[in-house]
Scaffold this motif. Structure first.
Motif, PDB file in Angstrom:
ATOM      1  N   UNK A  67       0.898  -1.268   0.181  1.00 20.81           N
ATOM      2  CA  UNK A  67      -0.056  -0.065  -0.006  1.00 20.81           C
ATOM      3  C   UNK A  67       0.876   1.155   0.003  1.00 20.81           C
ATOM      4  N   UNK A  68       0.474   2.429  -0.700  1.00 21.60           N
ATOM      5  CA  UNK A  68       1.382   3.196  -0.607  1.00 21.60           C
ATOM      6  C   UNK A  68       0.263   4.658  -0.493  1.00 21.60           C
ATOM      7  N   UNK A  69       1.083   5.801  -0.280  1.00 23.42           N
ATOM      8  CA  UNK A  69       0.334   7.085  -0.193  1.00 23.42           C
ATOM      9  C   UNK A  69       0.866   7.992  -1.317  1.00 23.42           C
ATOM     10  N   UNK A  70      -0.025   8.259  -2.205  1.00 24.92           N
ATOM     11  CA  UNK A  70       0.557   8.646  -3.764  1.00 24.92           C
ATOM     12  C   UNK A  70       0.552  10.139  -3.591  1.00 24.92           C
ATOM     13  N   UNK A  71       1.976  10.498  -3.172  1.00 22.95           N
ATOM     14  CA  UNK A  71       2.288  11.823  -2.838  1.00 22.95           C
ATOM     15  C   UNK A  71       1.892  12.812  -3.922  1.00 22.95           C
ATOM     16  N   UNK A  72       1.992  12.334  -5.209  1.00 18.66           N
ATOM     17  CA  UNK A  72       1.485  13.317  -6.402  1.00 18.66           C
ATOM     18  C   UNK A  72      -0.075  13.932  -6.221  1.00 18.66           C
ATOM     19  N   UNK A  73      -0.799  12.710  -5.516  1.00 18.97           N
ATOM     20  CA  UNK A  73      -2.153  13.299  -5.576  1.00 18.97           C
ATOM     21  C   UNK A  73      -2.541  13.936  -4.409  1.00 18.97           C
ATOM     22  N   UNK A  74      -2.077  13.610  -3.187  1.00 16.23           N
ATOM     23  CA  UNK A  74      -2.289  14.131  -1.984  1.00 16.23           C
ATOM     24  C   UNK A  74      -1.588  15.452  -1.703  1.00 16.23           C
ATOM     25  N   UNK A  75      -0.769  15.646  -2.123  1.00 17.09           N
ATOM     26  CA  UNK A  75       0.067  16.907  -1.801  1.00 17.09           C
ATOM     27  C   UNK A  75      -0.463  18.221  -2.730  1.00 17.09           C
ATOM     28  N   UNK A  76      -0.993  17.668  -4.063  1.00 17.18           N
ATOM     29  CA  UNK A  76      -1.432  18.700  -5.202  1.00 17.18           C
ATOM     30  C   UNK A  76      -2.294  19.914  -4.540  1.00 17.18           C
ATOM     31  N   UNK A  99      -2.739  25.273  -2.985  1.00 10.99           N
ATOM     32  CA  UNK A  99      -3.642  26.382  -2.711  1.00 10.99           C
ATOM     33  C   UNK A  99      -3.825  26.600  -1.199  1.00 10.99           C
ATOM     34  N   UNK A 100      -3.087  26.110  -0.454  1.00  9.90           N
ATOM     35  CA  UNK A 100      -3.150  26.424   1.126  1.00  9.90           C
ATOM     36  C   UNK A 100      -4.342  25.456   1.744  1.00  9.90           C
ATOM     37  N   UNK A 101      -4.740  24.080   1.094  1.00 13.26           N
ATOM     38  CA  UNK A 101      -5.960  23.518   1.541  1.00 13.26           C
ATOM     39  C   UNK A 101      -5.631  22.148   1.271  1.00 13.26           C
ATOM     40  N   UNK A 102      -4.639  21.688   2.253  1.00 11.89           N
ATOM     41  CA  UNK A 102      -4.292  20.187   2.232  1.00 11.89           C
ATOM     42  C   UNK A 102      -5.326  19.151   2.183  1.00 11.89           C
ATOM     43  N   UNK A 103      -5.118  18.106   1.674  1.00  7.56           N
ATOM     44  CA  UNK A 103      -6.242  16.906   1.537  1.00  7.56           C
ATOM     45  C   UNK A 103      -6.331  16.453   3.083  1.00  7.56           C
ATOM     46  N   UNK A 104      -7.428  16.394   3.720  1.00  9.40           N
ATOM     47  CA  UNK A 104      -7.275  15.735   5.137  1.00  9.40           C
ATOM     48  C   UNK A 104      -7.668  14.307   5.003  1.00  9.40           C
ATOM     49  N   UNK A 105      -7.220  13.496   5.800  1.00 15.43           N
ATOM     50  CA  UNK A 105      -7.356  12.015   5.946  1.00 15.43           C
ATOM     51  C   UNK A 105      -7.281  11.427   4.634  1.00 15.43           C
ATOM     52  N   UNK A 106      -6.333  11.468   3.902  1.00 12.77           N
ATOM     53  CA  UNK A 106      -5.903  10.768   2.658  1.00 12.77           C
ATOM     54  C   UNK A 106      -5.786   9.266   2.777  1.00 12.77           C
ATOM     55  N   UNK A 107      -6.306   8.786   1.542  1.00 11.21           N
ATOM     56  CA  UNK A 107      -6.514   7.364   1.503  1.00 11.21           C
ATOM     57  C   UNK A 107      -5.154   6.624   1.165  1.00 11.21           C
ATOM     58  N   UNK A 108      -4.839   5.639   1.601  1.00 12.12           N
ATOM     59  CA  UNK A 108      -3.633   4.766   1.306  1.00 12.12           C
ATOM     60  C   UNK A 108      -3.987   3.799   0.221  1.00 12.12           C
ATOM     61  N   UNK A 109      -3.426   3.630  -0.978  1.00  9.43           N
ATOM     62  CA  UNK A 109      -4.301   2.630  -1.740  1.00  9.43           C
ATOM     63  C   UNK A 109      -3.284   1.412  -2.081  1.00  9.43           C
ATOM     64  N   UNK A 110      -3.939   0.336  -2.527  1.00 11.67           N
ATOM     65  CA  UNK A 110      -3.152  -0.756  -3.024  1.00 11.67           C
ATOM     66  C   UNK A 110      -2.287  -0.487  -4.058  1.00 11.67           C
ATOM     67  N   UNK A 111      -1.110  -0.737  -4.215  1.00 11.49           N
ATOM     68  CA  UNK A 111      -0.215  -0.663  -5.252  1.00 11.49           C
ATOM     69  C   UNK A 111      -0.139  -1.867  -6.088  1.00 11.49           C
ATOM     70  N   UNK A 112      -0.066  -2.853  -5.551  1.00 14.17           N
ATOM     71  CA  UNK A 112      -0.391  -4.253  -6.277  1.00 14.17           C
ATOM     72  C   UNK A 112      -0.341  -5.285  -5.341  1.00 14.17           C
ATOM     73  N   UNK A 113      -0.785  -6.625  -5.928  1.00 14.32           N
ATOM     74  CA  UNK A 113      -0.928  -7.711  -5.005  1.00 14.32           C
ATOM     75  C   UNK A 113       0.202  -8.590  -5.776  1.00 14.32           C
ATOM     76  N   UNK A 114       0.926  -9.361  -4.885  1.00 12.88           N
ATOM     77  CA  UNK A 114       2.172  -9.839  -5.768  1.00 12.88           C
ATOM     78  C   UNK A 114       1.600 -11.178  -6.804  1.00 12.88           C
ATOM     79  N   UNK A 115       0.803 -12.034  -6.426  1.00 11.82           N
ATOM     80  CA  UNK A 115       0.342 -13.179  -7.217  1.00 11.82           C
ATOM     81  C   UNK A 115      -0.428 -12.700  -8.582  1.00 11.82           C
TER      82      UNK A 115
END
Ligand SMILES: *[C@@H]1O[C@H](CO)[C@@H](O)[C@H](O)[C@H]1NC(C)=O
Ligand SMILES: *[C@@H]1O[C@H](CO)[C@@H](O)[C@H](O)[C@H]1NC(C)=O
Ligand SMILES: *[C@@H]1O[C@H](CO)[C@@H](O)[C@H](O)[C@H]1NC(C)=O
Ligand SMILES: *[C@@H]1O[C@H](CO)[C@@H](O)[C@H](O)[C@H]1NC(C)=O
Ligand SMILES: *[C@@H]1O[C@H](CO)[C@@H](O)[C@H](O)[C@H]1NC(C)=O
Ligand SMILES: *[C@@H]1O[C@H](CO)[C@@H](O)[C@H](O)[C@H]1NC(C)=O
Ligand SMILES: *[C@@H]1O[C@H](CO)[C@@H](O)[C@H](O)[C@H]1NC(C)=O
Length: 604
Positions: free
Chosen positions: A490-499, A503-519
């Motif tokens: 799981x990752x926090x996509x900084x490109x998305x949550x920092x954007x 505007x001085x209005x950061x994303x609150x409670x950002x979602x950590x998303x599944x990057x990949x499942x190995x199998x």
């Protein structure tokens, strides 16, 4: 791995320290008057043994021993130690190893312990003179090879594992490593700076068109603000329930030039309690000791060092903070050497190793690198016991075994071979990247007997998305293999949550998303050692799959394409769970040792 990662001054710094220590006091003891008249870096330029009427070649054995006895006695005096420290600091600045402030503070931090360790090893008359005069004059056994003893009994026959029956219970295990919380992280500060760590108040403000530190973290030489660590734990807690948690160390930030014992302990306390608070009292966390927990970084004196110089200050605090998770017998060995074992469930045991006792960077091992704290012999004892009981064992630790000192690594590999049916999982961190290292049978080196998972870091350092790992393990039932069946990242996509922060209005409670499942990502039925062996072969035959691995290795944050020598280096790393194999691979491909050095240097 393509770039030589020049932002870590530590290895060259320690080399300089060693070199100056060997040369300066020698001169000092010959010409004390000159020495005190011209202290500091002048020594560097002036040093020319021939001018002093001897060279290393005609230095006689008794003279050598006398000299080094004097050196060792001289170094006991604070003024001489001070002189060496000043010379090192000056040289560090002049050679542009780091910024002036960093040179100064790092010298202060290292001088006492490092001088003491050198004194008891390289500068010991016997060692130094064996090196300078020849083996007849002493015994040079720094990093000398050694062997652990295996029990006499035969190795039980091996049954290749088969996938569990559909519907069998599974365990979900949360895996955290390399948190690297930076207390001084400052939004808007410069993300590019000259120090080894940026995005802090002291990094200054970014110049025109340069990037500033983001709200949730930054791609660059930056660690994480506390809110990102909390966000991870909130997300992970929601994603539960967890059967248990592995947490393989490195809590503090990379400001290795300015750390104090009090700060390190405060960070240990804050993060341990945060983990406890968010995951709740019913989830057991099994921690391991990282190389950044101590100060100076990598300094982990084995138990033969007593008193204030020992690691007692650190292990004692760990035993206190981790008492809610670990029973008393485990706390006892934790206090002794930073390692322990606990039964997780009937039929499954975890062993947490202190991998600092395998690391070249731990300069205390120059004094004696033979199975420090008897840790591996202890491991053999535990594994033999488990084998007799029919119990499976997971090993966790910080530094991957393939990056260890030669003999340690060889012995560990040997142990994994002997107990291949008992050790069904090996979990490490440290490189910050998503990787693995293979273990093969020692006879033919073709049959995969194990895989050490190297999981990606929580921190962004360097240039990564924040992330965490989940292992899906064959569950708690009679006859379970306790092998890893699959894993998720799981990752926090900084490109998305920092954007929106612009505007001085950061994303609150950002979602950590599944990057990949190995199998799914690799189209494999399970993630057994044999599957990893297959995957490694696919990397060679199918570059598309390798490039996918390369992308995931950096937690989905773009890195230049990896071809040719870069790819060879990676493949060497992945197939060599033993450091001498890694070195061989290096030589076979004509890297002349540079690849191994680069791999070791990747992190301070
Ligand atoms: C050591 O050798 C150098 C020449 O290499 C010579 O000038 C010097 O006198 C020798 N010193 C001793 C102690 O033999
Ligand atoms: C350790 O064991 C290996 C193989 O069993 C042997 O080749 C090696 O010489 C031994 N090393 C030492 C230092 O005893
Ligand atoms: C950051 O630095 C500025 C001056 O450079 C100082 O006024 C401020 O207090 C610092 N902030 C923190 C949190 O240390
Ligand atoms: C923890 O487990 C106990 C006993 O199973 C249960 O009573 C309690 O509610 C649990 N606490 C939490 C926070 O889940
Ligand atoms: C122990 O060592 C630390 C770090 O070197 C130092 O700050 C502290 O003053 C020492 N304490 C004692 C009692 O000597
Ligand atoms: C180094 O440590 C090992 C194991 O603890 C011990 O057996 C050995 O005697 C030590 N060597 C020296 C030179 O002290
Ligand atoms: C992160 O977000 C950016 C912008 O939405 C997107 O382009 C990128 O593919 C995302 N990265 C990952 C690994 O999902």
């Amino acid at each position: 791995m393509g770039s030589p990662l020049r932002w870590c001054p530590l290895p060259s710094f320690l080399l300089l320290f060693g070199a100056l220590l060997v040369t300066t006091p020698l001169l000092g003891s010959c010409h004390p008057a000159q020495m005190s008249a011209r202290p500091g870096p002048v020594i560097l330029e002036r040093f020319n043994p021939n001018a002093l009427g001897f060279n290393w070649r005609n230095l006689t054995c008794p003279l050598c021993k006398t000299l080094f006895t004097i050196v060792d006695i001289a170094l006991l005096s604070d003024t001489n130690a001070e002189r060496v420290a000043r010379a090192v600091e000056e040289a560090c600045i002049r050679l542009h190893l780091a910024e002036e402030v960093v040179c100064h503070e790092i010298t202060e931090l290292f001088r006492d312990d490092f001088i003491r360790a050198l004194q008891e090893s390289l500068l010991w008359p016997s060692e130094a003179c064996a090196l300078l005069v020849g083996p007849a004059c002493g015994k040079f056994d720094i990093y000398a090879p050694w062997n652990i003893t295996l029990p006499k009994g035969p190795k039980p026959p091996v049954t290749p594992p088969s996938p569990p029956k559909p519907g069998s219970p599974q365990s979900r295990v949360l895996f955290l490593t390399d948190v690297h919380w930076d207390r001084e992280y400052q939004v808007g500060s410069a993300a590019d700076c000259k120090e080894p760590l940026c995005c802090r108040n002291s990094s200054g403000t970014p110049s025109w068109r340069r990037r500033g530190a983001g709200y949730w973290g930054t791609y660059g030489k930056c660690d994480l603000p506390l809110r990102t660590v909390e966000s991870l734990l909130e997300n992970a807690a929601r994603d539960g329930p967890w059967d248990w948690v592995y947490w393989t160390g490195d809590i503090p930030a990379h400001n290795i030039w300015s750390q104090t014992r009090d700060q390190q302990l405060m960070e240990l306390t804050v993060i341990s309690r945060l983990v406890h608070k968010h995951l709740g009292p019913n989830v057991t966390v099994y921690p391991a000791v990282g190389n950044h927990e101590s100060t100076p970084v990598n300094s982990f004196p084995p138990p033969f060092i007593h008193g204030n110089r020992s690691s007692g200050w650190l292990y004692g605090a760990m035993a206190e903070e981790w008492a809610p998770w670990l029973p008393e017998p485990a706390l006892k060995t934790l206090r002794y050497g930073g390692f322990y074992t606990v039964e997780i469930q009937p039929g499954l045991r975890v062993v947490s190793l202190n991998m600092n006792f395998c690391a070249r960077e731990n300069f205390w091992l120059m004094v004696n690198s033979t199975d420090p704290a008897n840790q591996l012999q202890w491991l053999v004892h535990i594994l033999q016991d488990s084998e007799e009981k029919g119990e499976k064992v997971h090993i966790i630790g910080h530094i991957p075994p393939g990056l260890c000192l030669g003999s340690w690594s060889w012995n560990y590999y040997h142990i994994i071979n002997r107990y291949e049916s008992t050790v069904t999982g090996q979990f490490f961190g440290h490189t910050h990247l998503d990787e693995f290292q293979m273990f093969y049978d020692e006879e033919t080196m073709t049959r995969a007997v194990g895989v050490a998972f190297v999981a990606p870091s929580v921190t962004t350092y360097v240039n990564l998305n924040p992330g965490y790992r989940v292992y899906i393990v064959d569950g708690n039932y009679k006859g379970s293999s306790r092998l890893v069946l699959d894993h998720e990242t799981y990752i926090l996509n900084l490109t998305e949550v920092n954007r929106p922060e612009v505007l001085g209005n950061p994303v609150q409670d950002p979602k950590w998303t599944l990057l990949y499942r190995a199998t799914e990502a690799y189209g494999l039925p399970t993630m057994f050692p044999s599957d990893y062996d297959l995957l490694l072969r696919t990397f060679i035959s199918n570059d598309r799959v390798f490039q996918k691995f390369w992308y995931l290795r950096h937690k989905g944050h773009g890195s230049e394409v990896c071809k040719e020598s870069c790819k060879t280096t990676i493949l060497c790393f992945l197939q060599s769970g033993r450091s001498d194999q890694l070195e061989q691979c290096d030589l076979i491909h004509g890297f002349q040792g540079n690849m191994v050095r680069a791999l070791r240097k990747t992190l301070c």
